[in-house]
Write a protein that holds these residues in place. Structure first.
Motif, mmCIF file in Angstrom:
data_model
loop_
_atom_site.group_PDB
_atom_site.id
_atom_site.type_symbol
_atom_site.label_atom_id
_atom_site.label_comp_id
_atom_site.label_asym_id
_atom_site.label_seq_id
_atom_site.Cartn_x
_atom_site.Cartn_y
_atom_site.Cartn_z
ATOM 1 N N THR A 490 0.827 -1.210 0.000
ATOM 2 C CA THR A 490 0.000 0.000 0.000
ATOM 3 C C THR A 490 0.855 1.251 0.000
ATOM 4 O O THR A 490 1.655 1.471 0.911
ATOM 5 N N ALA A 491 0.680 2.069 -1.031
ATOM 6 C CA ALA A 491 1.286 3.401 -1.072
ATOM 7 C C ALA A 491 0.351 4.372 -0.344
ATOM 8 O O ALA A 491 -0.617 3.964 0.297
ATOM 9 N N LEU A 492 0.627 5.657 -0.451
ATOM 10 C CA LEU A 492 -0.113 6.652 0.316
ATOM 11 C C LEU A 492 -1.604 6.642 -0.020
ATOM 12 O O LEU A 492 -2.004 6.612 -1.180
ATOM 13 N N LEU A 493 -2.425 6.672 1.034
ATOM 14 C CA LEU A 493 -3.876 6.844 0.927
ATOM 15 C C LEU A 493 -4.292 7.947 1.896
ATOM 16 O O LEU A 493 -3.774 8.014 3.013
ATOM 17 N N ASN A 494 -5.233 8.786 1.495
ATOM 18 C CA ASN A 494 -5.691 9.867 2.358
ATOM 19 C C ASN A 494 -7.107 9.658 2.873
ATOM 20 O O ASN A 494 -7.437 10.086 3.971
ATOM 21 N N ASP A 495 -7.943 9.013 2.069
ATOM 22 C CA ASP A 495 -9.334 8.844 2.441
ATOM 23 C C ASP A 495 -9.468 7.864 3.614
ATOM 24 O O ASP A 495 -8.894 6.775 3.589
ATOM 25 N N GLU A 496 -10.222 8.260 4.630
ATOM 26 C CA GLU A 496 -10.374 7.428 5.828
ATOM 27 C C GLU A 496 -11.008 6.078 5.505
ATOM 28 O O GLU A 496 -10.625 5.052 6.074
ATOM 29 N N LYS A 497 -11.975 6.058 4.596
ATOM 30 C CA LYS A 497 -12.618 4.798 4.236
ATOM 31 C C LYS A 497 -11.626 3.848 3.573
ATOM 32 O O LYS A 497 -11.648 2.634 3.825
ATOM 33 N N ASP A 498 -10.759 4.401 2.715
ATOM 34 C CA ASP A 498 -9.761 3.553 2.051
ATOM 35 C C ASP A 498 -8.755 3.005 3.056
ATOM 36 O O ASP A 498 -8.345 1.842 2.971
ATOM 37 N N ILE A 499 -8.347 3.838 4.005
ATOM 38 C CA ILE A 499 -7.404 3.375 5.034
ATOM 39 C C ILE A 499 -8.048 2.293 5.889
ATOM 40 O O ILE A 499 -7.421 1.270 6.204
ATOM 41 N N ASP A 500 -9.311 2.470 6.244
ATOM 42 C CA ASP A 500 -10.024 1.436 7.008
ATOM 43 C C ASP A 500 -10.072 0.123 6.231
ATOM 44 O O ASP A 500 -9.910 -0.961 6.799
ATOM 45 N N ALA A 501 -10.308 0.216 4.920
ATOM 46 C CA ALA A 501 -10.417 -0.992 4.099
ATOM 47 C C ALA A 501 -9.107 -1.768 4.055
ATOM 48 O O ALA A 501 -9.110 -3.000 4.027
ATOM 49 N N ILE A 502 -7.981 -1.055 4.044
ATOM 50 C CA ILE A 502 -6.680 -1.730 3.980
ATOM 51 C C ILE A 502 -6.495 -2.649 5.180
ATOM 52 O O ILE A 502 -5.904 -3.729 5.080
ATOM 53 N N PHE A 503 -7.012 -2.254 6.340
ATOM 54 C CA PHE A 503 -6.796 -3.035 7.553
ATOM 55 C C PHE A 503 -7.966 -3.953 7.883
ATOM 56 O O PHE A 503 -8.059 -4.468 9.004
ATOM 57 N N THR A 504 -8.853 -4.185 6.902
ATOM 58 C CA THR A 504 -9.938 -5.143 7.096
ATOM 59 C C THR A 504 -9.363 -6.536 7.304
ATOM 60 O O THR A 504 -8.591 -7.040 6.489
ATOM 61 N N GLY A 505 -9.716 -7.155 8.404
ATOM 62 C CA GLY A 505 -9.234 -8.504 8.694
ATOM 63 C C GLY A 505 -7.811 -8.577 9.182
ATOM 64 O O GLY A 505 -7.249 -9.673 9.277
ATOM 65 N N VAL A 506 -7.189 -7.429 9.503
ATOM 66 C CA VAL A 506 -5.795 -7.410 9.967
ATOM 67 C C VAL A 506 -5.784 -7.200 11.479
ATOM 68 O O VAL A 506 -6.304 -6.196 11.977
ATOM 69 N N SER A 507 -5.200 -8.143 12.195
ATOM 70 C CA SER A 507 -5.096 -8.017 13.643
ATOM 71 C C SER A 507 -4.122 -6.892 14.001
ATOM 72 O O SER A 507 -3.017 -6.825 13.468
ATOM 73 N N GLY A 508 -4.530 -6.001 14.891
ATOM 74 C CA GLY A 508 -3.667 -4.897 15.299
ATOM 75 C C GLY A 508 -3.523 -3.817 14.256
ATOM 76 O O GLY A 508 -2.578 -3.020 14.301
ATOM 77 N N GLY A 509 -4.468 -3.750 13.306
ATOM 78 C CA GLY A 509 -4.368 -2.769 12.234
ATOM 79 C C GLY A 509 -4.483 -1.337 12.702
ATOM 80 O O GLY A 509 -3.960 -0.428 12.047
ATOM 81 N N SER A 510 -5.140 -1.116 13.846
ATOM 82 C CA SER A 510 -5.332 0.257 14.315
ATOM 83 C C SER A 510 -4.017 0.963 14.602
ATOM 84 O O SER A 510 -3.885 2.170 14.401
#
Length: 577
Positions: A490-510
């Motif tokens: 993943t390169a740079l993302l600014n949109d909050e929804k897109d950032i949330d999607a990247i960490f879907t199903g990822v433990s400790g993504g926050s």
């Protein structure tokens, strides 16, 4: 910063919230960058961590109420480390606890505790005396109070991420850490066995990242690639972004003997100087109802039209589109009375399918089956790039991609079942990676359950097929599919929804959200998932002449300056420069 000396001490933390570290007085907080790879040495275990946040602290609120003037360097130095200090938050990712028989020596003498260095020793003092392979485990605990934090050494990077010339693994260097000159490697065998994604907003270098990954798969022989090249930038040379016009090589130029280019627009391909490209045509009798279902939004088809398309297909079989396009209004009316179809829906279907007559690659009939030709190339271990040229509108891209992929899916299911039955290694199909751009159009929550791409993302790993999805809007991809994405680059993302999607199903993504949001807009990426032991931020490997020499086919003869100039002029003319 003194390399090899402790950076600070753990003062508090938790397994879920991360570790809070107080920096030593001689360490500048400005040297601590988000995404940095650090090591915490506990009493029994070593923890490999990522820096996720930095902060400033004060021991007394009176200091913030009456801060010293900037010119008063003496007072600032007095307060530094006692009254004022820097802190950082670390997310532990991996841990290593050695067996009792292993021991560690200090630099200036032996330590009584195998994990506690002698005075003045640095991180390099923790060197195992045995050749036991380091087994890295998921973090199940945290280090104790006042455990020391160190810069990760080159050896630490190699232990965690391996090295490219490892004879036991197909490792591929994707880049380097932000502050060190040591390669970060992907395990390509693990990479290709699951579906993966390359994400980032427009202009962040997704295409370059994708080229790097595809070149690595080809060079290391980890699988074969089927690349749907919407903008004609993977097969042959492509234009670089920037003030000055320049081009980069495509996969066909790097691996001329292992890459085949098929084109839906032969004229555009010839203008660009692509060598040995093969024409690709599709016929109406190859189009099934499921092939146009994915394009229903682009064609403007309603559910009722698709239902009536099924009635037509049941009546006319493979020739249903040709029969429909040649029907008069009276014939449509008679057909509907006889087969209980809806005249208005079939008339609308006929009108909207007439758009396909404008597609250069569509034929009433083809001399031979081009899709089977692509399959034969893949079975022979050849990598296939399908170029669209001027036919790069979304209708063409979704129609062609769906038609070819559905037939490859059927073929691979059959081959995989044969291999599972026989157990004969010669029956095992090549691991296939299908690359699609604008992936959210294929994996939208509204249609993903009924498309072949959703099926591949969810189920095809057991049939030796995976996806490489390239997209700037990961939030448009179905959550279930995103949770199945094995490795995310993943390169740079600014949109909050897109950032949330990247960490879907990822433990400790926050804890990694701040890392992703602070990436540079060029040549930086966060990599996490199945192909790397832990998340890591890298400066991506340059896709340049040095890369060509390191990874390209040595049998390839470099073009002369005159050939390069001529091809560049053709490319500029084709692109309107």
């Amino acid at each position: 910063m003194n390399l090899g000396l402790p950076l600070g001490s753990v003062i508090q933390g938790s397994l879920t919230g991360g570790l809070e570290v107080r920096l030593n007085p001689d360490i500048s907080v400005e040297d601590m960058r988000v995404g940095k790879f650090l090591v915490v040495q506990g009493v029994r275990s070593r923890f490999f961590c990522m820096l996720t946040d930095v902060a400033l602290g004060t021991a007394n609120q009176r200091i913030t109420a009456n801060p010293p003037r900037w010119e008063d360097t003496f007072l600032r130095d007095v307060l530094a480390g006692s009254g004022t200090y820097g802190t950082m938050t670390l997310a532990p990712m991996l841990m290593f606890t050695p067996e009792e028989k292993e021991s560690f020596n200090g630099v200036n003498g032996k330590s009584a505790n195998p994990f506690v260095p002698s005075a003045g020793s640095g991180l390099a003092s923790f060197q195992p005396q045995t050749s036991t392979t380091m087994e890295l485990l998921p973090v199940k605990t945290i280090p104790s109070h006042f455990s020391q934090v160190y810069e990760a050494s080159e050896e630490d990077f190699r232990r965690v991420f391996g090295w490219e010339d490892d004879i036991h693994r197909r490792n591929f260097s994707i880049g380097k850490p932000l502050d060190m000159d040591v390669p970060i490697c992907l395990d390509l065998d693990r990479f290709v066995e699951r579906s993966n994604g390359v994400f980032g907003k427009s202009g962040t270098g997704k295409s370059f990242l994708t080229r790097l990954l595809l070149a690595g798969i080809i060079r290391k022989g980890a699988g074969v690639n089927l690349i749907f090249d919407m903008h004609s930038e993977y097969g042959w040379q492509a234009v670089c972004e920037g003030k000055q016009y320049s081009t980069v090589k495509g996969l066909k130029q790097l691996f001329p003997g292992r890459v085949e280019v098929y084109t839906l627009d032969p004229e555009s391909t010839r203008r660009r100087g692509v060598r040995d490209a093969q024409e690709l045509y599709l016929s109406y009798d190859q189009v099934e109802v499921e092939d146009i279902r994915l394009c229903s939004r682009d064609l403007g088809l309603s559910d009722a039209s698709l239902d009536n398309a099924n009635i037509l297909y049941a009546e006319f079989g493979k020739s249903w589109i040709l029969q429909l396009l040649n029907m008069t209004n009276e014939e449509i009316k008679l057909f509907c009375e006889e087969k209980r179809g809806h005249q208005g829906s079939i008339t609308a279907l006929q009108r909207k399918l007439l758009r396909m007559d404008n597609l250069k690659y569509m034929r009433s009939a083809c001399p031979h089956n081009y899709v089977n030709q692509i399959l034969r190339s893949l079975e022979a271990g050849k990598n296939v790039v399908v170029e669209f040229g001027s036919q790069s509108d979304m209708l063409s891209y979704m129609l062609v991609t769906n038609m070819i992929t559905r037939r490859i899916h059927q073929h691979y299911v059959s081959k995989a079942e044969k291999f599972l039955q026989s157990g004969n290694p010669t029956d095992k199909p090549y691991q296939l990676v299908i690359t699609i751009e604008e992936a959210h159009r294929f994996l939208d929550p509204g249609i993903v359950q009924s498309t072949i791409f959703g099926t591949i993302a969810r189920e095809m790993r057991k049939y030796f097929v995976s996806l490489l999805v390239v997209d700037q809007r990961p939030s448009g991809i179905d959550n279930e599919v995103m949770s199945q994405i094995g490795t995310r680059v993943t390169a740079l993302l600014n949109d909050e929804k897109d950032i949330d999607a990247i960490f879907t199903g990822v433990s400790g993504g926050s804890s990694l959200r701040s890392v992703l949001a602070k990436l540079d807009s060029k040549q930086q990426a966060l990599i996490l998932g199945h192909a790397v032991p832990m998340p890591v931020v890298v400066r991506t490997r340059p896709y340049d002449e040095t890369f060509y020499k390191e990874i390209g086919d040595p049998a390839w003869e470099e073009k002369t300056d005159e050939e390069v100039f001529a091809e560049a002029e053709l490319a500029k003319a084709d692109l309107g420069f």
